[in-house]
Design a protein around this motif. Sequence first.
Motif, PDB file in Angstrom:
ATOM      1  N   SER A 106       0.821  -1.222   0.000  1.00  0.00           N
ATOM      2  CA  SER A 106       0.000   0.000   0.000  1.00  0.00           C
ATOM      3  C   SER A 106       0.850   1.266   0.000  1.00  0.00           C
ATOM      4  N   THR A 107       2.040   1.222   0.591  1.00  0.00           N
ATOM      5  CA  THR A 107       2.916   2.396   0.638  1.00  0.00           C
ATOM      6  C   THR A 107       4.157   2.242  -0.242  1.00  0.00           C
ATOM      7  N   GLN A 108       4.310   1.091  -0.892  1.00  0.00           N
ATOM      8  CA  GLN A 108       5.487   0.786  -1.711  1.00  0.00           C
ATOM      9  C   GLN A 108       6.768   0.962  -0.886  1.00  0.00           C
ATOM     10  N   ARG A 109       6.766   0.337   0.290  1.00  0.00           N
ATOM     11  CA  ARG A 109       7.921   0.363   1.195  1.00  0.00           C
ATOM     12  C   ARG A 109       8.246  -1.055   1.643  1.00  0.00           C
ATOM     13  N   LEU A 110       9.523  -1.312   1.804  1.00  0.00           N
ATOM     14  CA  LEU A 110       9.981  -2.558   2.418  1.00  0.00           C
ATOM     15  C   LEU A 110      10.543  -2.176   3.777  1.00  0.00           C
ATOM     16  N   ARG A 111      10.031  -2.820   4.811  1.00  0.00           N
ATOM     17  CA  ARG A 111      10.480  -2.530   6.174  1.00  0.00           C
ATOM     18  C   ARG A 111      11.232  -3.738   6.719  1.00  0.00           C
ATOM     19  N   GLU A 112      12.449  -3.496   7.157  1.00  0.00           N
ATOM     20  CA  GLU A 112      13.209  -4.528   7.858  1.00  0.00           C
ATOM     21  C   GLU A 112      12.774  -4.437   9.315  1.00  0.00           C
ATOM     22  N   MET A 113      12.261  -5.543   9.848  1.00  0.00           N
ATOM     23  CA  MET A 113      11.642  -5.539  11.173  1.00  0.00           C
ATOM     24  C   MET A 113      12.457  -6.348  12.178  1.00  0.00           C
ATOM     25  N   ASN A 114      12.384  -5.905  13.423  1.00  0.00           N
ATOM     26  CA  ASN A 114      12.926  -6.644  14.557  1.00  0.00           C
ATOM     27  C   ASN A 114      11.739  -6.862  15.484  1.00  0.00           C
ATOM     28  N   GLY A 115      11.097  -8.029  15.370  1.00  0.00           N
ATOM     29  CA  GLY A 115       9.838  -8.257  16.070  1.00  0.00           C
ATOM     30  C   GLY A 115       8.778  -7.336  15.512  1.00  0.00           C
ATOM     31  N   VAL A 116       8.230  -6.439  16.357  1.00  0.00           N
ATOM     32  CA  VAL A 116       7.225  -5.479  15.885  1.00  0.00           C
ATOM     33  C   VAL A 116       7.824  -4.091  15.655  1.00  0.00           C
ATOM     34  N   GLU A 117       9.123  -3.948  15.896  1.00  0.00           N
ATOM     35  CA  GLU A 117       9.797  -2.659  15.723  1.00  0.00           C
ATOM     36  C   GLU A 117      10.445  -2.563  14.347  1.00  0.00           C
ATOM     37  N   ARG A 118      10.292  -1.398  13.702  1.00  0.00           N
ATOM     38  CA  ARG A 118      10.920  -1.157  12.406  1.00  0.00           C
ATOM     39  C   ARG A 118      12.400  -0.858  12.627  1.00  0.00           C
ATOM     40  N   ARG A 119      13.243  -1.586  11.884  1.00  0.00           N
ATOM     41  CA  ARG A 119      14.689  -1.407  11.954  1.00  0.00           C
ATOM     42  C   ARG A 119      15.178  -0.451  10.869  1.00  0.00           C
ATOM     43  N   SER A 120      14.662  -0.626   9.649  1.00  0.00           N
ATOM     44  CA  SER A 120      14.991   0.254   8.532  1.00  0.00           C
ATOM     45  C   SER A 120      13.863   0.181   7.514  1.00  0.00           C
ATOM     46  N   GLU A 121      13.854   1.137   6.584  1.00  0.00           N
ATOM     47  CA  GLU A 121      12.785   1.200   5.588  1.00  0.00           C
ATOM     48  C   GLU A 121      13.365   1.647   4.255  1.00  0.00           C
ATOM     49  N   TYR A 122      12.861   1.042   3.178  1.00  0.00           N
ATOM     50  CA  TYR A 122      13.334   1.330   1.825  1.00  0.00           C
ATOM     51  C   TYR A 122      12.136   1.537   0.895  1.00  0.00           C
ATOM     52  N   VAL A 123      12.283   2.418  -0.075  1.00  0.00           N
ATOM     53  CA  VAL A 123      11.270   2.599  -1.112  1.00  0.00           C
ATOM     54  C   VAL A 123      11.450   1.457  -2.117  1.00  0.00           C
ATOM     55  N   VAL A 124      10.330   0.855  -2.542  1.00  0.00           N
ATOM     56  CA  VAL A 124      10.368  -0.255  -3.495  1.00  0.00           C
ATOM     57  C   VAL A 124       9.353  -0.024  -4.605  1.00  0.00           C
ATOM     58  N   SER A 125       9.351  -0.942  -5.533  1.00  0.00           N
ATOM     59  CA  SER A 125       8.340  -0.972  -6.582  1.00  0.00           C
ATOM     60  C   SER A 125       7.855  -2.410  -6.701  1.00  0.00           C
ATOM     61  N   THR A 126       6.550  -2.606  -6.561  1.00  0.00           N
ATOM     62  CA  THR A 126       5.958  -3.927  -6.754  1.00  0.00           C
ATOM     63  C   THR A 126       5.253  -3.946  -8.115  1.00  0.00           C
ATOM     64  N   ALA A 127       4.459  -4.964  -8.384  1.00  0.00           N
ATOM     65  CA  ALA A 127       3.912  -5.201  -9.723  1.00  0.00           C
ATOM     66  C   ALA A 127       2.865  -4.183 -10.174  1.00  0.00           C
ATOM     67  N   ARG A 128       3.006  -3.779 -11.430  1.00  0.00           N
ATOM     68  CA  ARG A 128       2.012  -2.886 -12.054  1.00  0.00           C
ATOM     69  C   ARG A 128       0.665  -3.596 -12.173  1.00  0.00           C
ATOM     70  N   ASN A 129       0.657  -4.950 -12.203  1.00  0.00           N
ATOM     71  CA  ASN A 129      -0.595  -5.704 -12.299  1.00  0.00           C
ATOM     72  C   ASN A 129      -1.206  -5.998 -10.935  1.00  0.00           C
ATOM     73  N   GLY A 130      -0.634  -5.461  -9.875  1.00  0.00           N
ATOM     74  CA  GLY A 130      -1.188  -5.645  -8.536  1.00  0.00           C
ATOM     75  C   GLY A 130      -0.723  -6.920  -7.871  1.00  0.00           C
ATOM     76  N   LEU A 131      -1.541  -7.403  -6.959  1.00  0.00           N
ATOM     77  CA  LEU A 131      -1.213  -8.583  -6.170  1.00  0.00           C
ATOM     78  C   LEU A 131      -1.897  -9.821  -6.730  1.00  0.00           C
ATOM     79  N   GLY A 132      -1.206 -10.942  -6.692  1.00  0.00           N
ATOM     80  CA  GLY A 132      -1.774 -12.203  -7.153  1.00  0.00           C
ATOM     81  C   GLY A 132      -0.715 -13.283  -7.184  1.00  0.00           C
ATOM     82  N   GLU A 133      -1.161 -14.505  -7.126  1.00  0.00           N
ATOM     83  CA  GLU A 133      -0.232 -15.614  -6.983  1.00  0.00           C
ATOM     84  C   GLU A 133      -0.059 -16.463  -8.240  1.00  0.00           C
TER      85      GLU A 133
END
Length: 172
Positions: free
Chosen positions: A11-38
């Motif tokens: 939803s925010t096009q971010r990848l968050r590196e997590m330590n449990g429930v705490e955010r460790r770092s965050e990066y801007v990403v790009s996911t699929a133009r066709n949305g989500l699906g398997e």
Amino acid sequence: MPAHWLWVDVSTQRLREMNGVERRSEYVVSTARNGLGEQRDSGCTPRGWHVVRAHIGEGLPTTAILRGRRWTGACYSAEWAAGQPRQDWILGRILWLSGSENGFNRGGRQDTFRRYIYIHGTADVDRLGQPVSAGCVRMAPDAVCMLFAACPVNTPVFIGLQPPLRSPARRY
């Protein structure tokens, strides 16, 4: 939640590196133009829990061009790429994902690993923050190199529009 895991917040096009429930770092990403699906050949980014199944590119230059999960021997530059304007470059590192949820993103036509879904570096850094990939999770080359060093094989990865409601089933 796992002690160390990644959350690809579509939803925010971010990848968050997590330590449990705490955010460790965050990066801007790009996911699929066709949305989500398997489904295979959908051009969609698969949802749910995954693990980093393979690390590819350790020790290579940040701008190393990877094709077929192997270094071509070349490094990306805008001048060099000018003759190949529509190329979807995979640069620097690959974290190859494998689905952790049988029947959803693992096995059959929806198997993330067999779909060759990666977290990888891209030359298309101007469009990070927008869903424009062919299914993979794209990052800036320097960012994916930093993440690569911090995320060994078997690191859990969750991909979705909101935080996961449950921890992943351990399959490793």
